[in-house]
Design an enzyme around this catalytic site. Sequence first.
Site, PDB file in Angstrom:
ATOM      1  N   ARG A  24       0.825  -1.207   0.000  1.00  0.00           N
ATOM      2  CA  ARG A  24       0.000   0.000   0.000  1.00  0.00           C
ATOM      3  C   ARG A  24       0.857   1.254   0.000  1.00  0.00           C
ATOM      4  NH1 ARG A  24      -4.570  -1.836   4.076  1.00  0.00           N
ATOM      5  NH2 ARG A  24      -2.796  -1.653   5.457  1.00  0.00           N
ATOM      6  N   LYS A  35       1.315 -18.751   7.036  1.00  0.00           N
ATOM      7  CA  LYS A  35       0.556 -19.064   8.240  1.00  0.00           C
ATOM      8  C   LYS A  35       0.360 -17.773   9.031  1.00  0.00           C
ATOM      9  CE  LYS A  35       3.783 -19.492  11.904  1.00  0.00           C
ATOM     10  NZ  LYS A  35       4.482 -20.209  12.916  1.00  0.00           N
ATOM     11  N   HIS A  56       6.459 -23.572   6.862  1.00  0.00           N
ATOM     12  CA  HIS A  56       7.873 -23.598   6.466  1.00  0.00           C
ATOM     13  C   HIS A  56       8.617 -24.777   7.094  1.00  0.00           C
ATOM     14  CE1 HIS A  56       8.285 -21.227  10.221  1.00  0.00           C
ATOM     15  NE2 HIS A  56       9.407 -21.894  10.331  1.00  0.00           N
ATOM     16  N   LYS A  62      11.980 -27.831   5.583  1.00  0.00           N
ATOM     17  CA  LYS A  62      13.280 -28.133   6.181  1.00  0.00           C
ATOM     18  C   LYS A  62      13.768 -29.505   5.724  1.00  0.00           C
ATOM     19  CE  LYS A  62      12.608 -25.354  10.325  1.00  0.00           C
ATOM     20  NZ  LYS A  62      13.705 -24.392  10.147  1.00  0.00           N
ATOM     21  N   GLU A  94      11.932 -23.129  21.770  1.00  0.00           N
ATOM     22  CA  GLU A  94      12.585 -21.881  21.381  1.00  0.00           C
ATOM     23  C   GLU A  94      13.141 -21.210  22.625  1.00  0.00           C
ATOM     24  OE1 GLU A  94      10.069 -19.930  17.892  1.00  0.00           O
ATOM     25  OE2 GLU A  94       8.842 -20.272  19.654  1.00  0.00           O
ATOM     26  N   ASP A 107       0.140 -20.706  16.909  1.00  0.00           N
ATOM     27  CA  ASP A 107       1.398 -20.353  16.261  1.00  0.00           C
ATOM     28  C   ASP A 107       2.200 -21.597  15.875  1.00  0.00           C
ATOM     29  OD1 ASP A 107       3.331 -18.467  15.361  1.00  0.00           O
ATOM     30  OD2 ASP A 107       4.532 -18.878  17.140  1.00  0.00           O
ATOM     31  N   HIS A 126       2.872 -26.574  12.714  1.00  0.00           N
ATOM     32  CA  HIS A 126       4.136 -27.314  12.700  1.00  0.00           C
ATOM     33  C   HIS A 126       4.048 -28.646  13.434  1.00  0.00           C
ATOM     34  CE1 HIS A 126       5.461 -23.643  11.132  1.00  0.00           C
ATOM     35  NE2 HIS A 126       5.801 -23.039  12.248  1.00  0.00           N
ATOM     36  N   LYS A 144       8.110 -21.030  24.251  1.00  0.00           N
ATOM     37  CA  LYS A 144       9.088 -19.947  24.119  1.00  0.00           C
ATOM     38  C   LYS A 144       9.837 -19.829  25.440  1.00  0.00           C
ATOM     39  CE  LYS A 144       6.900 -17.093  20.639  1.00  0.00           C
ATOM     40  NZ  LYS A 144       7.979 -17.354  19.663  1.00  0.00           N
TER      41      LYS A 144
END
Lengths: 461, 331
Positions: A16, A120, A150, A154, A188, A207, A212, A312
Amino acid sequence: MQRLLPAAFCVVGTARRPLTEAAFREELRLAVAQHSRTKPLNEEVWRSFAEQLHFVATPDDRGYERLRETLDRLDHELGTHANRLFYLATPPPAYASIVRAIGEHRLRGDTGWARVVIEKPFGRNRESARELTEILHTVFREDEIFRIDHYLGKETVQNILVMRFANGIFEPIWNRQYVDHVQITVAETIGVEERAGYYEQAGAMRDIVQNHLLQLLALVAMEPPAAFDDKAVRDEKVKVLRVLRPITADGVATNAVRGQYGRGFIEGVAVNAYREEPGVARDSRTETYVALKCWVDNWRWEGTPFYMRTGKRLPKRSTEIAIQFRSAPHQLFSREASEGLEPNALVLRIQPNEGVSLKFGAKVPVQGIRIRSVNMDFDYGASFMVEAPDAYETLILDALRGDATLFTRRDEVDQQWAFVDPIIEAWAAAPEGPPIYEAGTWGPIEANLLIERDGREWRKA
Amino acid sequence: MYAEREVHARRAAKSISELSLRHPSRAIVVLADRGAPADVEAHIEMHCHLPVADGATQVCYEQILVRARGDSRQRVASAVIPLLVPDLPVFLWWTGAPPVSGPPFGDLLGVADRFVVDSSDFARPDIALPSIARINSQAKGLFGVTDLNWTRLTPWREMITSFFDVPAWRPFLDSVSGVRVGFAVDMDGRDIHPSQALLFVGWLASRLGWRPLDALASSEAGGLLFAIARSDGARVMVRVRPRFERGLEEGDVSGIRVQAEREGQLAEFVVKRQPDPRHQTTTVLMNGEKRWERTVPLPSPAIVELIGEELSILGSDRTYEESLAALVRLS
């Protein structure tokens, strides 16, 4: 840099905000110079690539008309026959209006193929995912839609299929008779970083788990497909997702655990609690950790649980799948002799240090019998001295070539949401929020109980 | 490897690196320096032994020194855990007397498969040994506990046991009336480190089912005196005595004498260490008359050998655990 793109192609950026073509090219040059696997950037190669970069601002309908004119002109110049790949790297709320614009302004050409790559998250529950698919279907056929997960790009994830189906020795023991349980971990160390706006709405369940983790589970649990093509592979994956035993509202307490990180230490550095992160509500109930116990209700997996966890701010970054085998049926060695022996495990490490290791017992070399577990290691980096391509390189190239094997199909997404929706709803309805775990630990204590109740324990990843 | 003194860290790091051919590993040496401002930094070294002529394979060994300055208790574990190699057994070697709980001890223990201490460093074994026993009782099979000082005792236990493999002497085992254990001290005898000798007493007590009779009392010569009841209720006097001897490490057992009376015969089973060259002599006396003597080599007590031996074992050492528990009961 890898000479993989076709002889004639171009990239048209659109947004935009107004941006000159020169500024667009410079932005990309900086990004490529910083992130490309081939360093330093070869300026000659870049100059030639940059000539194929264009930019059209699309703040309104007139912008989309200009975009169509540009695309038509470029098609004519390059002879690309209106073969077009649309890649939407926008926040999800913008998908619908962009897809509608693609349709209204006839951006897909009249002659060639058109494909759309969607990032996603695909929807935020089953219903919205279906709506999004319907909107996409007004412009694209299902086989033209490439939903990116994604993780599937891998190398090691693709290697799951190779391990299982190109070898004769694993598949015969890949079932309830030999496998005690399976553990899938996506850990993570990072916190929410700058993604608070998205993450507050999503949480770990949307998420990571919905896409995944469930995809990894499907790849581990699926039956052998008849061929390595998009239809056969995805048909088998969706069969697994369909027979995933639903975790209903009253099963949530015993089969699902959530958590949210509090303050703690990561690699020796003090880090904030989730609720102290910028953009996060002080009383946020968003989960940053999820652990699940799942059952695949079919002939192969009856009685073999799949434990999955993601979070996380865990102590280390690690994604792995561990197939834990049953112990030997008869223990001929004394309990003392075999104290250092753990059941056999086949571990597929996805990141970091991609590889496979097999754990088995060996005799400790002294007089008498003492057994301990040792590992046979396969390290991707050591066997193939080639740097694995980034998952996105693999996937975008696949989309350009029209190979949808590594993308998620409509029915897969539908089943994935069908599995996670009831859990998310049960948590939303619960009076209390997620338990807090200290950053730098392996999640809330409830997660340990989830697996220890069954006499098992989480691996030390 | 956790150390609060640089000299301990250096010594341990050196021992592990000497072992790298036998036990290729990643050694993470944590040096906690409480005096400095809070900070954690890591320094990495890697050593490779190149292939030698006889076709041995190349072995690489990594050492990471984590220097934790200031009050780093909360943050040490978070720096160490990501450095662990997945699926490799984790040995936590703690120099000095360990705390019973709290960070970083509890967190590090949580990822360990085996917990290694060296009680020869303990200044106050009367406090430290019971706390090791408590840590052990918390292990619940999650990790094994070991003491390098226990490993040093192995040749002594072997020799004492071998006496009673002889059928004629076997019955004396049930009628032990006295035990004397000597351990080395330095010339002025100021610091005494009786842990190793005490573990020996604990071992005998656990194997032979002995129970405490009286509370532990200091004996006249700075040693310790135990009055113990045998499993048949008879009294056993056990004396642990410091002795000055050249060429021995402080705290090392220097000699053991086991007395037993049976059917009017007084038997004495003696093992002594001889300094140069290192060997042990074992002697059996009947009513004061020498019946048997032999000399055997004494394995090296080098810490690198001891830790090397411990690194091949996973799981717990039940005999050690029971000996430690028996010792704690006796004292």
